[in-house]
Design an enzyme around this catalytic site. Structure first.
Site, PDB file in Angstrom:
ATOM      1  N   SER A  11       0.827  -1.208   0.000  1.00 58.80           N
ATOM      2  CA  SER A  11       0.000   0.000   0.000  1.00 58.80           C
ATOM      3  C   SER A  11       0.857   1.251   0.000  1.00 58.80           C
ATOM      4  CB  SER A  11      -0.868  -0.019   1.263  1.00 58.80           C
ATOM      5  OG  SER A  11      -1.411   1.255   1.494  1.00 58.80           O
TER       6      SER A  11
ATOM      7  N   TYR B 281      -1.681  -1.194  10.579  1.00 66.32           N
ATOM      8  CA  TYR B 281      -1.934  -1.757   9.244  1.00 66.32           C
ATOM      9  C   TYR B 281      -0.771  -1.425   8.308  1.00 66.32           C
ATOM     10  CZ  TYR B 281      -3.547  -1.561   4.416  1.00 66.32           C
ATOM     11  OH  TYR B 281      -3.615  -1.672   3.056  1.00 66.32           O
TER      12      TYR B 281
ATOM     13  N   LYS C 116       2.324  -3.791   6.322  1.00 67.75           N
ATOM     14  CA  LYS C 116       2.678  -3.801   4.891  1.00 67.75           C
ATOM     15  C   LYS C 116       4.176  -3.566   4.729  1.00 67.75           C
ATOM     16  CE  LYS C 116      -1.340  -4.663   3.201  1.00 67.75           C
ATOM     17  NZ  LYS C 116      -1.600  -5.979   2.621  1.00 67.75           N
TER      18      LYS C 116
HETATM   19  N1  UFG Z   1     -12.849  11.234   2.759  1.00 62.74           N
HETATM   20  C1  UFG Z   1     -13.857  12.109   3.103  1.00 62.74           C
HETATM   21  N2  UFG Z   1     -15.008  11.582   3.625  1.00 62.74           N
HETATM   22  C2  UFG Z   1     -15.184  10.240   3.792  1.00 62.74           C
HETATM   23  C3  UFG Z   1     -14.153   9.359   3.432  1.00 62.74           C
HETATM   24  C4  UFG Z   1     -12.993   9.895   2.920  1.00 62.74           C
HETATM   25  O1  UFG Z   1     -13.739  13.335   2.970  1.00 62.74           O
HETATM   26  O2  UFG Z   1     -16.258   9.833   4.291  1.00 62.74           O
HETATM   27  C5  UFG Z   1     -11.606  11.787   2.155  1.00 62.74           C
HETATM   28  C6  UFG Z   1     -10.363  11.518   2.960  1.00 62.74           C
HETATM   29  O3  UFG Z   1     -10.150  12.518   3.940  1.00 62.74           O
HETATM   30  C7  UFG Z   1      -9.290  11.502   1.879  1.00 62.74           C
HETATM   31  C8  UFG Z   1     -10.030  10.917   0.671  1.00 62.74           C
HETATM   32  O4  UFG Z   1     -11.411  11.140   0.923  1.00 62.74           O
HETATM   33  O5  UFG Z   1      -8.893  12.811   1.568  1.00 62.74           O
HETATM   34  C9  UFG Z   1      -9.793   9.424   0.466  1.00 62.74           C
HETATM   35  O6  UFG Z   1     -10.079   8.747   1.674  1.00 62.74           O
HETATM   36  P1  UFG Z   1     -10.204   7.144   1.719  1.00 62.74           P
HETATM   37  O7  UFG Z   1     -10.626   6.795   3.118  1.00 62.74           O
HETATM   38  O8  UFG Z   1     -11.083   6.674   0.631  1.00 62.74           O
HETATM   39  O9  UFG Z   1      -8.741   6.631   1.396  1.00 62.74           O
HETATM   40  P2  UFG Z   1      -7.340   6.912   2.125  1.00 62.74           P
HETATM   41  O10 UFG Z   1      -6.490   7.647   1.142  1.00 62.74           O
HETATM   42  O11 UFG Z   1      -7.526   7.527   3.453  1.00 62.74           O
HETATM   43  O12 UFG Z   1      -6.797   5.446   2.387  1.00 62.74           O
HETATM   44  C10 UFG Z   1      -6.661   4.508   1.333  1.00 62.74           C
HETATM   45  C11 UFG Z   1      -6.902   3.106   1.868  1.00 62.74           C
HETATM   46  C12 UFG Z   1      -5.808   2.693   2.820  1.00 62.74           C
HETATM   47  C13 UFG Z   1      -4.477   2.873   2.173  1.00 62.74           C
HETATM   48  C14 UFG Z   1      -4.299   4.254   1.612  1.00 62.74           C
HETATM   49  C15 UFG Z   1      -3.042   4.280   0.785  1.00 62.74           C
HETATM   50  O13 UFG Z   1      -8.139   3.043   2.520  1.00 62.74           O
HETATM   51  O14 UFG Z   1      -5.968   1.328   3.149  1.00 62.74           O
HETATM   52  O15 UFG Z   1      -5.392   4.605   0.764  1.00 62.74           O
HETATM   53  O16 UFG Z   1      -2.650   5.533   0.464  1.00 62.74           O
HETATM   54  F1  UFG Z   1      -3.516   2.637   3.077  1.00 62.74           F
END
Ligand code: UFG
Length: 334
Positions: A124, A148, A152
């Site tokens: 990841s 997590y 990785k």
């Molecule tokens: N976000 C919101 N509202 C939500 C969910 C997410 O505004 O309800 C925003 C987050 O703040 C972020 C973006 O949308 O800016 C993406 O968020 P995600 O939760 O979809 O994804 P992340 O980038 O936080 O995390 C993902 C995976 C992880 C992994 C990571 C790798 O979920 O497992 O990418 O960069 F580790």
């Protein structure tokens, strides 16, 4: 050629099974269905018209894993099986370390014992921690803010050390950015349990009316509109990246970013979803989520150069397919 896919019923695993079957490989799945369901594999068979051999086992169980290696002449293993919820890993660190590290060790030892020399590992972008994007494979890894991410980074290290000690091995360590979307048939896709943590499944639940509005975590990052920027990649592009990695026979351990190389903000994603699917997504701006970084996108030149692979689908394709799957899912009440 038989490929063992651990965690093959999961979101990325199931889409990768489709790409493998379509590329002419035979697929053997090992999954304990702790965060997936066996009927996903029936859909994979329906889509491809090909058979998947399934073992309902826990990949931390060495005896059960070894029995698969005894029963089948394997060409390679793609190792997806593992826990993947960032927040949960903070509350259950021991479960995460036990499950994710032990499964990697069991797979690596079985590969060594049975001379299966090719491993593709599901890593990841989280291993980069909070650094400036674009993330390049040879950057130093920073400690991540959650167990997590540590599992990785540790698993990558275990497989790298194995390659140093045993030159027969060819290992691809694939660092995923943000996989979203679904197979274009709409028959399989992402199925988070409970209220989704990730952006796209949350948006589709709001679109369906199951959740009232999207909460956008922060709007004062240094980005185009203040909301967080990520490198979203269509899950089928990601799946094809695994096939490309499998076909690369270079010895040793090699790390590849699998992303598109482009960042999209939360508001840009919401707008794209609304336009493509003609649905309004109400949202509220709320506080930043702890542990989030502002910007995360990949440098993808290495995968393009060495694996001859590039993502093809754009944000609009991802929004269309994610919504198609959500509609199918509610129509059959999966
Ligand atoms: N976000 C919101 N509202 C939500 C969910 C997410 O505004 O309800 C925003 C987050 O703040 C972020 C973006 O949308 O800016 C993406 O968020 P995600 O939760 O979809 O994804 P992340 O980038 O936080 O995390 C993902 C995976 C992880 C992994 C990571 C790798 O979920 O497992 O990418 O960069 F580790």
């Amino acid at each position: 050629m038989n490929i063992l896919v651990t965690g093959g019923a999961g979101f990325i695993g199931s889409h990768t099974c489709i790409s493998l079957l379509e590329s002419g490989y035979s697929v053997i799945v090992a999954d304990n269905f702790c965060n997936s369901e066996s009927k996903i594999l029936e859909k994979v068979m329906e889509i491809t018209g090909k058979r998947v051999i399934t073992y309902e086992i826990d990949v931390t169980n060495e005896e059960q894993v070894n029995s698969i290696f005894k029963n089948h002449q394997l060409e390679a293993v793609i190792h997806f099986a593992g826990y993947k919820a960032v927040g949960e890993s903070v509350n259950k660190p021991l479960d995460y370390y036990y499950n994710n590290i032990l499964s990697t060790l069991v797979i690596a030892r079985a590969c060594q014992m049975y001379s299966v020399n090719k491993i593709v590992f599901s890593s990841s972008a989280t291993v980069y921690g909070d650094q400036n994007s674009p993330f390049v494979e040879d950057m130093n890894l920073l400690p991540t803010t959650n167990p997590y991410g540590e599992t990785k980074a540790m698993s990558e290290r275990i497989l790298m050390d194995m390659c140093v000690s045993d030159s027969r091995f060819s290992v691809a360590l694939l660092r995923y950015f943000n996989p979203v979307g679904a197979h274009s048939s709409g028959l399989i896709g992402e199925e988070p349990r409970g209220i989704p943590n990730n952006l796209m499944p949350y948006i589709t639940k709001v679109a369906k009316g199951e959740l009232e509005n999207l909460n956008i975590f922060g709007d004062n990052y240094s980005t185009v509109d203040g909301t967080g920027v990520r490198d979203y990649i269509h899950v089928m592009d990601l799946a094809k990246g695994h096939v490309a990695a499998l076909q690369n026979k270079k010895n040793g351990a090699h790390v590849y970013n699998l992303g598109t190389g482009y960042g999209t903000s939360v508001l840009e994603m919401v707008k794209a979803f609304e336009e493509v699917n003609n649905i309004n997504i109400p949202y509220k701006i709320v506080d930043k989520r702890s542990g989030d970084i502002g910007v995360c996108y990949a440098d993808v030149t290495k995968a393009s150069r060495e694996l001859n692979w590039e993502a093809q689908q754009n944000i609009r394709d991802m929004c269309r397919d994610a919504w198609r799957y959500e509609k199918y899912r509610s129509s059959v009440k999966v």
